[in-house]
Write an enzyme that holds these catalytic residues in place. Structure first.
Site, PDB file in Angstrom:
ATOM      1  N   SER A 123     -17.543 -26.510  23.128  1.00 26.57           N
ATOM      2  CA  SER A 123     -18.860 -26.384  22.670  1.00 26.57           C
ATOM      3  C   SER A 123     -19.198 -24.643  22.562  1.00 26.57           C
ATOM      4  O   SER A 123     -19.066 -24.056  23.884  1.00 26.57           O
ATOM      5  CB  SER A 123     -19.982 -26.942  23.364  1.00 26.57           C
ATOM      6  OG  SER A 123     -21.504 -26.533  22.859  1.00 26.57           O
ATOM      7  N   LYS A 149     -17.170 -26.851  18.522  1.00 25.20           N
ATOM      8  CA  LYS A 149     -18.483 -27.280  17.934  1.00 25.20           C
ATOM      9  C   LYS A 149     -19.254 -25.919  17.973  1.00 25.20           C
ATOM     10  O   LYS A 149     -19.188 -25.107  19.222  1.00 25.20           O
ATOM     11  CB  LYS A 149     -19.079 -28.372  19.061  1.00 25.20           C
ATOM     12  CG  LYS A 149     -20.564 -28.229  19.295  1.00 25.20           C
ATOM     13  CD  LYS A 149     -20.967 -29.660  19.407  1.00 25.20           C
ATOM     14  CE  LYS A 149     -22.219 -29.784  20.142  1.00 25.20           C
ATOM     15  NZ  LYS A 149     -22.597 -30.974  20.840  1.00 25.20           N
ATOM     16  N   LYS A 151     -23.042 -23.753  18.187  1.00 24.57           N
ATOM     17  CA  LYS A 151     -24.211 -23.859  18.282  1.00 24.57           C
ATOM     18  C   LYS A 151     -24.845 -22.983  17.247  1.00 24.57           C
ATOM     19  O   LYS A 151     -24.466 -21.862  16.896  1.00 24.57           O
ATOM     20  CB  LYS A 151     -24.922 -23.212  19.793  1.00 24.57           C
ATOM     21  CG  LYS A 151     -24.156 -24.196  20.904  1.00 24.57           C
ATOM     22  CD  LYS A 151     -25.115 -25.605  20.909  1.00 24.57           C
ATOM     23  CE  LYS A 151     -24.880 -26.290  22.177  1.00 24.57           C
ATOM     24  NZ  LYS A 151     -25.361 -27.534  22.137  1.00 24.57           N
ATOM     25  N   ASP A 177     -24.142 -27.809  16.096  1.00 24.02           N
ATOM     26  CA  ASP A 177     -25.495 -28.289  16.837  1.00 24.02           C
ATOM     27  C   ASP A 177     -26.417 -27.644  16.859  1.00 24.02           C
ATOM     28  O   ASP A 177     -26.431 -26.352  17.177  1.00 24.02           O
ATOM     29  CB  ASP A 177     -24.733 -28.624  18.144  1.00 24.02           C
ATOM     30  CG  ASP A 177     -25.920 -29.441  19.407  1.00 24.02           C
ATOM     31  OD1 ASP A 177     -26.936 -29.885  18.598  1.00 24.02           O
ATOM     32  OD2 ASP A 177     -25.639 -29.422  20.218  1.00 24.02           O
ATOM     33  N   LYS A 251     -24.992 -39.126  25.676  1.00 25.78           N
ATOM     34  CA  LYS A 251     -24.908 -38.570  27.002  1.00 25.78           C
ATOM     35  C   LYS A 251     -25.488 -39.566  28.031  1.00 25.78           C
ATOM     36  O   LYS A 251     -26.674 -39.708  27.982  1.00 25.78           O
ATOM     37  CB  LYS A 251     -25.882 -37.287  27.106  1.00 25.78           C
ATOM     38  CG  LYS A 251     -25.174 -35.855  26.192  1.00 25.78           C
ATOM     39  CD  LYS A 251     -26.475 -34.910  26.329  1.00 25.78           C
ATOM     40  CE  LYS A 251     -25.469 -33.699  25.491  1.00 25.78           C
ATOM     41  NZ  LYS A 251     -26.338 -32.862  24.816  1.00 25.78           N
ATOM     42  N   GLY A 279     -21.984 -33.615  26.942  1.00 30.14           N
ATOM     43  CA  GLY A 279     -21.963 -32.907  28.016  1.00 30.14           C
ATOM     44  C   GLY A 279     -23.110 -32.158  28.370  1.00 30.14           C
ATOM     45  O   GLY A 279     -23.766 -31.357  27.154  1.00 30.14           O
TER      46      GLY A 279
HETATM   47 MG    MG Z   1     -26.409 -31.590  21.327  1.00 30.30          MG
END
Ligand code: MG
Length: 360
Positions: A123, A149, A151, A177, A251, A279
């Site tokens: 991420s 991923k 952000k 995300d 999660k 996570g």
């Molecule tokens: Mg998320």
């Protein structure tokens, strides 16, 4: 725990991770867990001091002094306490880990895992420039991560995502995300992301707004993934029934523990909804347990569980190392995490001992 690199999302900028660990010492075994609460209620509604108070004064007293306390027993004992999922998850997980270690059973086997190596991704937080973002992604791809991923937030979306797609090509598994940062006025921007062949678009709108997610799903081909919206099995069932989620990020902390996480997995699998394990910058204690969960057959997308070196120079457990974009589930009973007492002592600021036997 100092982070190797600051982590910026739509809501937060973290340079260190402050944590609450639970070390459960029972007559038949010892277990560990890590509470996902942050010092302030920024990402989750719960926060560290509050979770600690609830664990000590509300949850642990409910467990009583039974001879053998299992995770299912703990879950039942805590059921009537509303909310507080992070605190409950910490208690349930420590008890589960202790029970499994006492019986010599690995967590992955207990949950029904079917694989030993877990495909994982990384991420990538919000950078200060596209050049910096491309540098970060280049480094992660070089480290061997096969899924990235990004952000995103308003003002940091189409341009950076497009740049990564152009530079790394269509083969890179890419997802984004938004951590709830968008609103109904941002529809055009979110539709523009459809051009980038993303694996999924995670949590664009507020956690409560399932209808907005369902409406967006009708207008784009990129699957919508829900994260913050999903806090229980019934919540997952509602979101799926509404068409608000084509993928779910599970999660364990956010849903109250590994038993509820497994139930959500089982439900999604029966519904044909792929899931992946998310996570929250865990130490090795949480990381090991999340890997065990991600061994279940419905976790068909790469997990948000990175190698230790992504977050920490020195972890409080054995390090987890990346091989060909996979992490190995540690062998051994319970989560398999081996706590490094010296490393733990070096970052410990406070210890509280609670003796349930004395509360009889
Ligand atoms: Mg998320």
């Amino acid at each position: 725990m100092p982070l190797v690199r600051p982590f910026r999302t739509a809501h937060a900028f973290e340079t260190v991770r402050e944590l609450l660990l639970l070390h459960w010492i029972g007559p038949h075994g010892e277990g560990w867990s890590e509470c996902a609460a942050d010092p302030s209620p920024v990402f989750f509604g719960e926060y560290l001091d509050g979770a600690r108070h609830v664990i000590e004064h509300v949850l642990l007293p409910r467990l009583g002094t039974a001879e053998r306390i299992t995770a299912a027993f703990a879950r039942e004992a805590m059921r009537r306490v509303p909310g507080n999922v992070l605190a409950k998850a910490a208690v349930e997980t420590a008890v589960l880990d202790a029970d499994l270690r006492g019986r010599g059973v690995p967590l992955a086997d207990h949950l029904g895992g079917v694989r030993q190596r877990i495909p994982v991704g990384v991420s990538v937080g919000i950078a200060t420039s596209i050049a910096e973002l491309l540098e970060w992604v280049t480094a992660h791809v070089a480290e061997g991560y096969g899924r990235i991923k990004l952000k995103i937030r308003p003002g940091w979306d189409v341009e950076p995502v497009g740049a990564v797609r152009r530079v790394f090509g269509d083969e890179l598994l890419l997802q984004v995300d938004a951590n709830q940062a968008y609103g109904s006025a941002d529809l055009t921007t979110l539709q523009a992301l459809d051009d980038f062949g993303l694996l999924l678009l995670e949590q664009p709108f507020h956690a409560d707004d399932l209808v907005a997610h369902a409406r967006l799903a009708e207008r784009i081909t990129t699957p919508i993934c829900l994260d913050e919206s999903i806090t229980s099995l019934s919540g997952a069932a509602t979101a799926i029934a509404l068409g608000a989620a084509q993928v779910i990020n599970i999660k364990p902390a956010r849903v109250g523990g590994y038993l509820e996480a497994r139930a959500i997995h089982d439900f999604c699998r029966a519904q044909g909804i792929p899931v992946f394990c998310g996570g929250v910058l865990e130490t090795g204690i949480g990381r090991a347990a999340n890997l065990a969960l991600a061994a279940l057959p419905g976790f068909t997308l790469p997990a948000d569980i990175s190698a230790t070196s992504r977050y920490y120079a020195r972890d409080i457990t054995q390090p987890f190392e990346l091989t060909d974009s996979h992490l190995e589930i540690p062998s051994g009973a319970g989560s398999g995490a081996i706590v490094d007492e010296d490393a733990l002592a070096a970052v410990t600021t406070d210890i509280r001992t609670i003796n349930l036997q004395e509360q009889r």
